[in-house]
Structure formats: C-alpha cells, structure tokens
Write a protein that holds these residues in place. Structure first.
Motif, PDB file in Angstrom:
ATOM      1  N   UNK A   1      14.313  45.882  59.664  1.00  0.00           N
ATOM      2  CA  UNK A   1      15.384  44.959  60.064  1.00  0.00           C
ATOM      3  C   UNK A   1      16.703  45.527  59.590  1.00  0.00           C
ATOM      4  N   UNK A   2      17.756  45.215  60.324  1.00  0.00           N
ATOM      5  CA  UNK A   2      19.077  45.691  59.934  1.00  0.00           C
ATOM      6  C   UNK A   2      19.579  44.840  58.782  1.00  0.00           C
ATOM      7  N   UNK A   3      19.705  45.452  57.599  1.00  0.00           N
ATOM      8  CA  UNK A   3      20.060  44.713  56.391  1.00  0.00           C
ATOM      9  C   UNK A   3      21.533  44.359  56.431  1.00  0.00           C
ATOM     10  N   UNK A   4      21.884  43.082  56.304  1.00  0.00           N
ATOM     11  CA  UNK A   4      23.304  42.723  56.301  1.00  0.00           C
ATOM     12  C   UNK A   4      23.968  43.150  54.999  1.00  0.00           C
ATOM     13  N   UNK A   5      25.270  43.345  55.062  1.00  0.00           N
ATOM     14  CA  UNK A   5      26.004  43.712  53.850  1.00  0.00           C
ATOM     15  C   UNK A   5      26.005  42.550  52.872  1.00  0.00           C
ATOM     16  N   UNK A   6      25.964  42.825  51.555  1.00  0.00           N
ATOM     17  CA  UNK A   6      25.997  41.746  50.569  1.00  0.00           C
ATOM     18  C   UNK A   6      27.352  41.054  50.604  1.00  0.00           C
ATOM     19  N   UNK A   7      27.431  39.848  50.048  1.00  0.00           N
ATOM     20  CA  UNK A   7      28.714  39.144  50.043  1.00  0.00           C
ATOM     21  C   UNK A   7      29.745  39.877  49.195  1.00  0.00           C
ATOM     22  N   UNK A   8      31.028  39.638  49.506  1.00  0.00           N
ATOM     23  CA  UNK A   8      32.094  40.267  48.735  1.00  0.00           C
ATOM     24  C   UNK A   8      32.080  39.781  47.298  1.00  0.00           C
ATOM     25  N   UNK A   9      32.627  40.613  46.412  1.00  0.00           N
ATOM     26  CA  UNK A   9      32.825  40.191  45.041  1.00  0.00           C
ATOM     27  C   UNK A   9      31.687  40.505  44.100  1.00  0.00           C
ATOM     28  N   UNK A  10      30.612  41.161  44.548  1.00  0.00           N
ATOM     29  CA  UNK A  10      29.489  41.465  43.671  1.00  0.00           C
ATOM     30  C   UNK A  10      29.734  42.693  42.818  1.00  0.00           C
ATOM     31  N   UNK A  11      28.813  42.954  41.907  1.00  0.00           N
ATOM     32  CA  UNK A  11      28.978  44.069  40.986  1.00  0.00           C
ATOM     33  C   UNK A  11      28.890  45.424  41.684  1.00  0.00           C
ATOM     34  N   UNK A  12      28.167  45.496  42.793  1.00  0.00           N
ATOM     35  CA  UNK A  12      28.120  46.760  43.538  1.00  0.00           C
ATOM     36  C   UNK A  12      29.513  47.120  44.048  1.00  0.00           C
ATOM     37  N   UNK A  13      30.236  46.125  44.525  1.00  0.00           N
ATOM     38  CA  UNK A  13      31.593  46.373  44.990  1.00  0.00           C
ATOM     39  C   UNK A  13      32.516  46.691  43.816  1.00  0.00           C
ATOM     40  N   UNK A  14      32.277  46.060  42.672  1.00  0.00           N
ATOM     41  CA  UNK A  14      33.069  46.376  41.475  1.00  0.00           C
ATOM     42  C   UNK A  14      32.871  47.834  41.061  1.00  0.00           C
ATOM     43  N   UNK A  15      31.643  48.302  41.167  1.00  0.00           N
ATOM     44  CA  UNK A  15      31.356  49.695  40.818  1.00  0.00           C
ATOM     45  C   UNK A  15      32.179  50.642  41.686  1.00  0.00           C
ATOM     46  N   UNK A  16      32.219  50.367  42.976  1.00  0.00           N
ATOM     47  CA  UNK A  16      33.003  51.207  43.887  1.00  0.00           C
ATOM     48  C   UNK A  16      34.480  51.146  43.523  1.00  0.00           C
ATOM     49  N   UNK A  17      34.965  49.966  43.153  1.00  0.00           N
ATOM     50  CA  UNK A  17      36.370  49.813  42.790  1.00  0.00           C
ATOM     51  C   UNK A  17      36.708  50.631  41.548  1.00  0.00           C
ATOM     52  N   UNK A  18      35.819  50.636  40.549  1.00  0.00           N
ATOM     53  CA  UNK A  18      36.036  51.445  39.342  1.00  0.00           C
ATOM     54  C   UNK A  18      36.112  52.926  39.708  1.00  0.00           C
ATOM     55  N   UNK A  19      35.182  53.383  40.532  1.00  0.00           N
ATOM     56  CA  UNK A  19      35.162  54.794  40.916  1.00  0.00           C
ATOM     57  C   UNK A  19      36.439  55.177  41.655  1.00  0.00           C
ATOM     58  N   UNK A  20      36.950  54.258  42.459  1.00  0.00           N
ATOM     59  CA  UNK A  20      38.224  54.510  43.147  1.00  0.00           C
ATOM     60  C   UNK A  20      39.362  54.673  42.145  1.00  0.00           C
ATOM     61  N   UNK A  21      39.397  53.813  41.129  1.00  0.00           N
ATOM     62  CA  UNK A  21      40.456  53.896  40.121  1.00  0.00           C
ATOM     63  C   UNK A  21      40.379  55.205  39.343  1.00  0.00           C
ATOM     64  N   UNK A  22      39.194  55.575  38.926  1.00  0.00           N
ATOM     65  CA  UNK A  22      39.043  56.821  38.179  1.00  0.00           C
ATOM     66  C   UNK A  22      39.466  58.010  39.049  1.00  0.00           C
ATOM     67  N   UNK A  23      39.058  58.000  40.297  1.00  0.00           N
ATOM     68  CA  UNK A  23      39.372  59.100  41.206  1.00  0.00           C
ATOM     69  C   UNK A  23      40.874  59.315  41.346  1.00  0.00           C
ATOM     70  N   UNK A  24      41.628  58.218  41.422  1.00  0.00           N
ATOM     71  CA  UNK A  24      43.072  58.347  41.667  1.00  0.00           C
ATOM     72  C   UNK A  24      43.908  58.412  40.390  1.00  0.00           C
ATOM     73  N   UNK A  25      43.489  57.729  39.318  1.00  0.00           N
ATOM     74  CA  UNK A  25      44.327  57.620  38.122  1.00  0.00           C
ATOM     75  C   UNK A  25      44.014  58.659  37.043  1.00  0.00           C
ATOM     76  N   UNK A  26      42.880  59.344  37.159  1.00  0.00           N
ATOM     77  CA  UNK A  26      42.506  60.324  36.136  1.00  0.00           C
ATOM     78  C   UNK A  26      43.558  61.432  36.021  1.00  0.00           C
ATOM     79  N   UNK A  27      44.193  61.774  37.135  1.00  0.00           N
ATOM     80  CA  UNK A  27      45.184  62.854  37.119  1.00  0.00           C
ATOM     81  C   UNK A  27      46.382  62.507  36.237  1.00  0.00           C
ATOM     82  N   UNK A  28      46.610  61.232  35.959  1.00  0.00           N
ATOM     83  CA  UNK A  28      47.693  60.846  35.055  1.00  0.00           C
ATOM     84  C   UNK A  28      47.321  61.068  33.587  1.00  0.00           C
ATOM     85  N   UNK A  29      46.023  61.250  33.350  1.00  0.00           N
ATOM     86  CA  UNK A  29      45.557  61.404  31.967  1.00  0.00           C
ATOM     87  C   UNK A  29      45.311  62.854  31.580  1.00  0.00           C
ATOM     88  N   UNK A  30      44.845  63.668  32.528  1.00  0.00           N
ATOM     89  CA  UNK A  30      44.441  65.046  32.219  1.00  0.00           C
ATOM     90  C   UNK A  30      45.035  66.000  33.242  1.00  0.00           C
TER      91      UNK A  30
END
Length: 583
Positions: A30-59
């Motif tokens: 069956x085609x699995x629907x996407x989980x609802x917004x706001x879950x921890x899986x989406x938070x994980x992606x958001x953290x990875x996005x922040x690290x990807x873009x903001x790390x250059x300001x640190x190192x």
C-alpha cells in the motif's frame, strides 16, 4: 550568543516516535501516507538542515572561528542522535543506515572537518531520514501567490519587512535580529522545505514562533514566498524546466548547478524565474511525468543491482514527488489511465517486496507505457495547429453573434445602433488583455478560481442571450410582424435596448477572450520553448476568422427578414446553451 535552536526529548517524543516507527513497517503493497507535520522525524531533518548551513560560521580551514557557534553545532548533532534513538530504538547498532549517516555527521563535526564535508554528510543523512519516515518534501498543490502575500502581510511583515530585508522598527528591537531574506549568504542556504520546517517548529530562543496552526498548504505558500522575496526585482528569464518537488528541496546554488548541467543558457536568470514565477504557476504535466519515469528507471537499476530497499524508496519518491501532485489534473482528463497508474504502483511495490524480478520488470514496463501515453495525450504534437484551432473556434463563436447583431440592426434600418455593437466587442479586447495580465502576473489565479470566473461569465452571457433570443422569437411568431416593423422601428431599439446590444456584444467576445486566455496559457505551459509556433497559429486562426466574419456578414444581410430572425434566434439559443453548459 543565544542558542537559536534547542530540542528536548521527553516521554511524549518517544511515544510519537513509536507511532512513526510503527508506520515504517506497514505493508509496502500500500502507498504509505506521509506522517503528520511536527513529528520528531521532521525535527531531525530540520536539525540536519541547520547544521548543514550554519556550520560554516563555526569552522573554516579546520579551525574553529567561533567557539559559541561550534558548541552549538556539537549540541545539534547530539540532539540528532537522541532523536534517532527515540525514533528507531530497536535499530541494530551502527548497521542501521540512518544511524550510520547521522554518525558520519557527528564524526565530521567533532573532527572540525571542512564545511563542504559536513554539508555533504548532512545531505546524505537528511535523504535517508526523508526516505525512512516517508516525509513529504513537496506541497500537494501549487502554492498560491495571492494567499502567500496575505499571510506574509498578516504575520511576517512587522519583523521581516515588506521587502524581506528585516529593516523595520520592530526588527531593530529584537535580539537576535530577524533573518533578512535579501542577504545573499543566508538566501543561498535556504530551500522552501527548510523554511517550511522552520515555520512548523519555530526557532526557540528567538522571536520566530511556530506557525503549526497554519495548514500545510499555507506554510508551503509562505515558504516559497520567502524565496521569492529574496529574488524580487532581479532579472528573470523563462521558461525553465524543473519540477516543484525539486524546487522545494533544493537551495539556489543547487538549482543553478542543475540548470547549468542541463544546458540552460543563463542559469541565474532561469533560477530567478523559477523562484519568482514558475513556483506559483501550474507546472507542465510533462515535467512531473518525466520526473516520475526517471524515478522508476532509477528504482529498476537499484533493484537489478541487489538494492531492493533502495529501489522501494525510489518508487515511493517517484509516486509522492512526481505523480501524486499531478494526480487531480490527470484524473480530470483521463480517470481510467490515472487509476491504472495507481494500481501499477501498488503492484510494483508488491513485486519488489517479493523479489520477483520478472514481475518487477513487467510492471515497470507497463507503468512506463501508461505514463508515456498520459504525457503524449496532453502535449500537442503541433503547437501551431493546436493554437490555430483554439483561436479559430473561440473567435468564430464570438463572430457569429456579433455578425448576427450587426446584420439585424442594419436590416431594421437602424444604422445608428451599429456603433453600439462595435463598441461592445471592441471594449472586450482590452478586457481580455487585462485578464491575461491579472491572471498571470498579479493574482496568480489557480485553476479552480479561473474556472469559477469563466463559469460566472458564461452564466451571465447565457442569461442575456436567452433574453435576446426570446425577444426575437416573440417577434417572429407574431402575425403582425410587418406592422411591427412599420410602426415600431424606433421603439424597438430604445436607448435601453441599445445598451443591451452593446453589453451583449461585449459579453460574447469577452467570454471567448477569457476562455482563449486560459487555453493559451495552458498551451504555452504544455509546450515550453515553442511560443513562436503557438503565436503563429493564433495569428493564422484570427486571420481566418476575420475572413469568415466578413463573408458571413455579407451573406446574412441578404437573408429575408423573417427567416433571418428565426435563424438568429435559434443561433442565440444554441450559444446560450453552450455558455450555460460551460458555466
């Protein structure tokens, strides 16, 4: 400096993770629907996005240039590990692909690796998380520019400013200061998906609150609008072919690289076109269908190389990011083929799960065939001929009624009424041009709204047509028709009726002009890179109608008066029925 993003994992997070984790083990048939917004899986992606873009300001150059920023990045990767542990507590150690991917991010950050290495590790981990938890990274409908403007003015303008540069009195009082979308470095790190996640969660420790109360479609509209603000006023050049799914997840540099690799002459101007215009327009069906087919081909390659899990993930991406956003449009045009595609996607996932090589190849071949037929069925092979038919048909409908009105008033000996008829249809021409400009540049009207506008116009025109045709028929049926003409020529065309004639002439032509605007926009959209053929066909169609209208006008004038009104009234009734049916 203040922490710009902190996460706290508690019992509620673990419980949410269990729900998401269970969803990952559903039957792939069956085609699995996407989980609802706001879950921890989406938070994980958001953290990875922040690290990807903001790390250059640190190192920089493997040297810490900001201790506070670096400490922040280390905390981010620790939060990411905690989220992964909560989401998949039964993961078999470092053998789990997501655990391994997030581990590479942490290793790179702690080793003070170059920003490009950390960004690459974050991108890989993000892709794994998105696929693992079936996160939706693309809106289910084309973002509404009109809705985005309204939401931005209501909620974002006080802090970020009308131009998105954060130069407002309120922004000056905030610490940290709100983001400026006009800052090149910050803009280059953004994608609509990252902005969407920020709108969902907010940024703790700042004035950026969560907008989770908004619907997903509203958040997506705002996310794309932020990128639009970043490029507003820059020179653009279109059309550019890139699916909405790719626009949603890619940053500006990634899009520019993709356009350059595909041979686009001016990638930067094409990028501006995508961010400021194309994202808010209905995309060509062929682009989304081709993305779907590319995903299927990649899935077949993965399966034949023994990576069944990856193949299943690619099939899901092909459906969710390529075909599903297009499904309502395709269903309205060819419901049977659309249903067949859905069934074949389910069959393909079952075959992948069972490892049936023959069934996988056969089903993928059938899917390619149906998708190809959908693409060919909605892309005119000869744009010039298609445009000729559109303009010829629409203009003939208007010319028939206008010609009948002109001939009618001349036969009645009321030459003074001719100018009212001409004034009506001539006024409809600039109105049609204005409709084009409003629909494509200002209002960014969605398909459903355009259909509603056309329906209103059609029903109003139908009502007027029925009224006029009834007036004509009543005179034909009267045995005193000759006496009516002799005694009441002046009374029959009073000032009120002259205005009615002008209004009828306007409605007849404007309704066809509005419809032609919609058809032409769709044709240009479905045949990118071939506008010359479209406009050439349009010119030929209008010229043919002009010749036909001249001939029709001269022919109708010679008809006997009684039969003329009978035929004209029947014609008007037929047109009224056509208008009402279109409405």
């Amino acid at each position: 400096m203040k922490s710009i993003f902190k996460f706290r994992i508690g019992l509620a997070a673990v419980m949410a993770a269990a729900v998401l984790g269970g969803a990952c083990h559903r039957d792939p048939g069956a085609l699995v629907p996407a989980p609802p917004d706001g879950g921890d899986a989406q938070r994980l992606v958001t953290i990875l996005d922040y690290v990807s873009s903001d790390y250059a300001r640190a190192v920089q150059g493997r040297t810490v240039v900001s201790a506070d920023e670096y400490d922040e990045q280390v905390k981010f990767v620790a939060d990411a590990h905690a989220l992964v542990a909560a989401l998949i507590p039964s993961a078999p150690g470092t053998n789990d692909p997501l655990v391994t991917a997030v581990g590479r991010v942490e290793t790179a950050v702690r080793a003070k690796a170059e920003p490009v290495e950390v960004a690459r590790a974050c991108r890989d981990a993000k892709a794994e998380a998105v696929a693992r938890f079936r996160l939706r990274t693309v809106p289910t409908e084309t973002p509404s520019l009109e809705r985005a403007r309204t939401l931005y003015a209501q909620s974002c303008l006080p802090c970020h400013g009308a131009a998105g540069d954060a130069r407002t009195e309120q922004a000056a009082r905030l610490d940290p200061r709100p983001a400026s979308f006009r800052e090149p470095a910050r803009l280059a790190a953004l994608s609509p998906y990252r902005v969407y996640n920020t709108l969902t969660f907010g940024v703790p420790g700042t004035a950026m609150a969560s907008f989770e109360s908004l619907s997903p479609s509203d958040r997506w509209a705002l996310a794309f609008y932020v990128l639009r603000l970043g490029h507003e006023g820059e020179p653009a050049r279109g059309p550019a072919r890139l699916s909405l799914a790719d626009q949603a997840v890619r940053t500006d540099p990634e899009i520019a690289d993709a356009l350059r690799a595909s041979g686009v002459e001016d990638p930067q101007r094409a990028l501006v076109h995508l961010r400021t215009e194309a994202a808010f327009q209905e995309p060509p069906a062929t682009v989304a269908l081709e993305r779907t087919r590319d995903g299927l081909r990649a899935a077949l390659v993965s399966f034949e190389e023994g990576r069944a899990h990856e193949a299943d993930r690619r099939v899901m991406d092909a459906y969710l990011e390529g075909f599903e956003p297009l499904e309502p449009r395709l269903r309205a045009r060819d419901a049977e083929a659309t249903a067949a595609v859905e069934a074949l996607f389910r069959d393909l996932r079952v075959a992948l799960q069972q490892g049936d090589s023959h069934a996988v190849r056969a089903t993928e071949h059938d899917l390619e065939r149906v998708l190809d037929s959908l693409a060919r069925g909605h892309r005119p092979a000869v744009p010039m001929l298609a445009a000729f038919l559109i303009y010829f048909r629409e203009a003939v409908e208007a010319a028939l009624l206008v010609g009948a009105l002109l001939a009618g008033v001349r036969r009645l000996g009321r030459a003074d009424a001719v100018r009212y008829v001409h004034a009506g249809w001539l006024a409809a021409l600039p109105a049609g041009v204005l409709t084009w400009w409003l629909s494509s540049r200002v209002l960014a009207v969605r398909a459903a709204d355009r259909e509603l506008s056309e329906a209103v116009i059609a029903l109003v025109a139908a009502a007027v047509l029925f009224s006029m045709s009834f007036w004509m028929i009543s005179k034909v049926e009267s045995r005193r028709w000759t006496g009516y003409l002799r005694k009441g020529l002046e009374a029959s065309l009073t000032r009120r009726n002259l205005a009615l004639l002008a209004g009828l002439s306007f409605l007849a032509v404007y309704r066809e002009a509005a419809e032609t605007v919609l058809f032409t926009q769709a044709l240009l959209l479905e045949t990118p890179g071939r506008p010359g053929e479209v406009w050439g066909g349009a010119a030929a169609g209008l010229l043919a109608v002009l010749m036909l209208a001249t001939l029709m006008n001269r022919t109708v004038v010679r008809l006997p008066l009684g039969p003329f009104f009978a035929v004209s009234s029947a014609l008007m009734c037929a047109l009224a029925i056509s208008f009402a049916g279109a409405g």
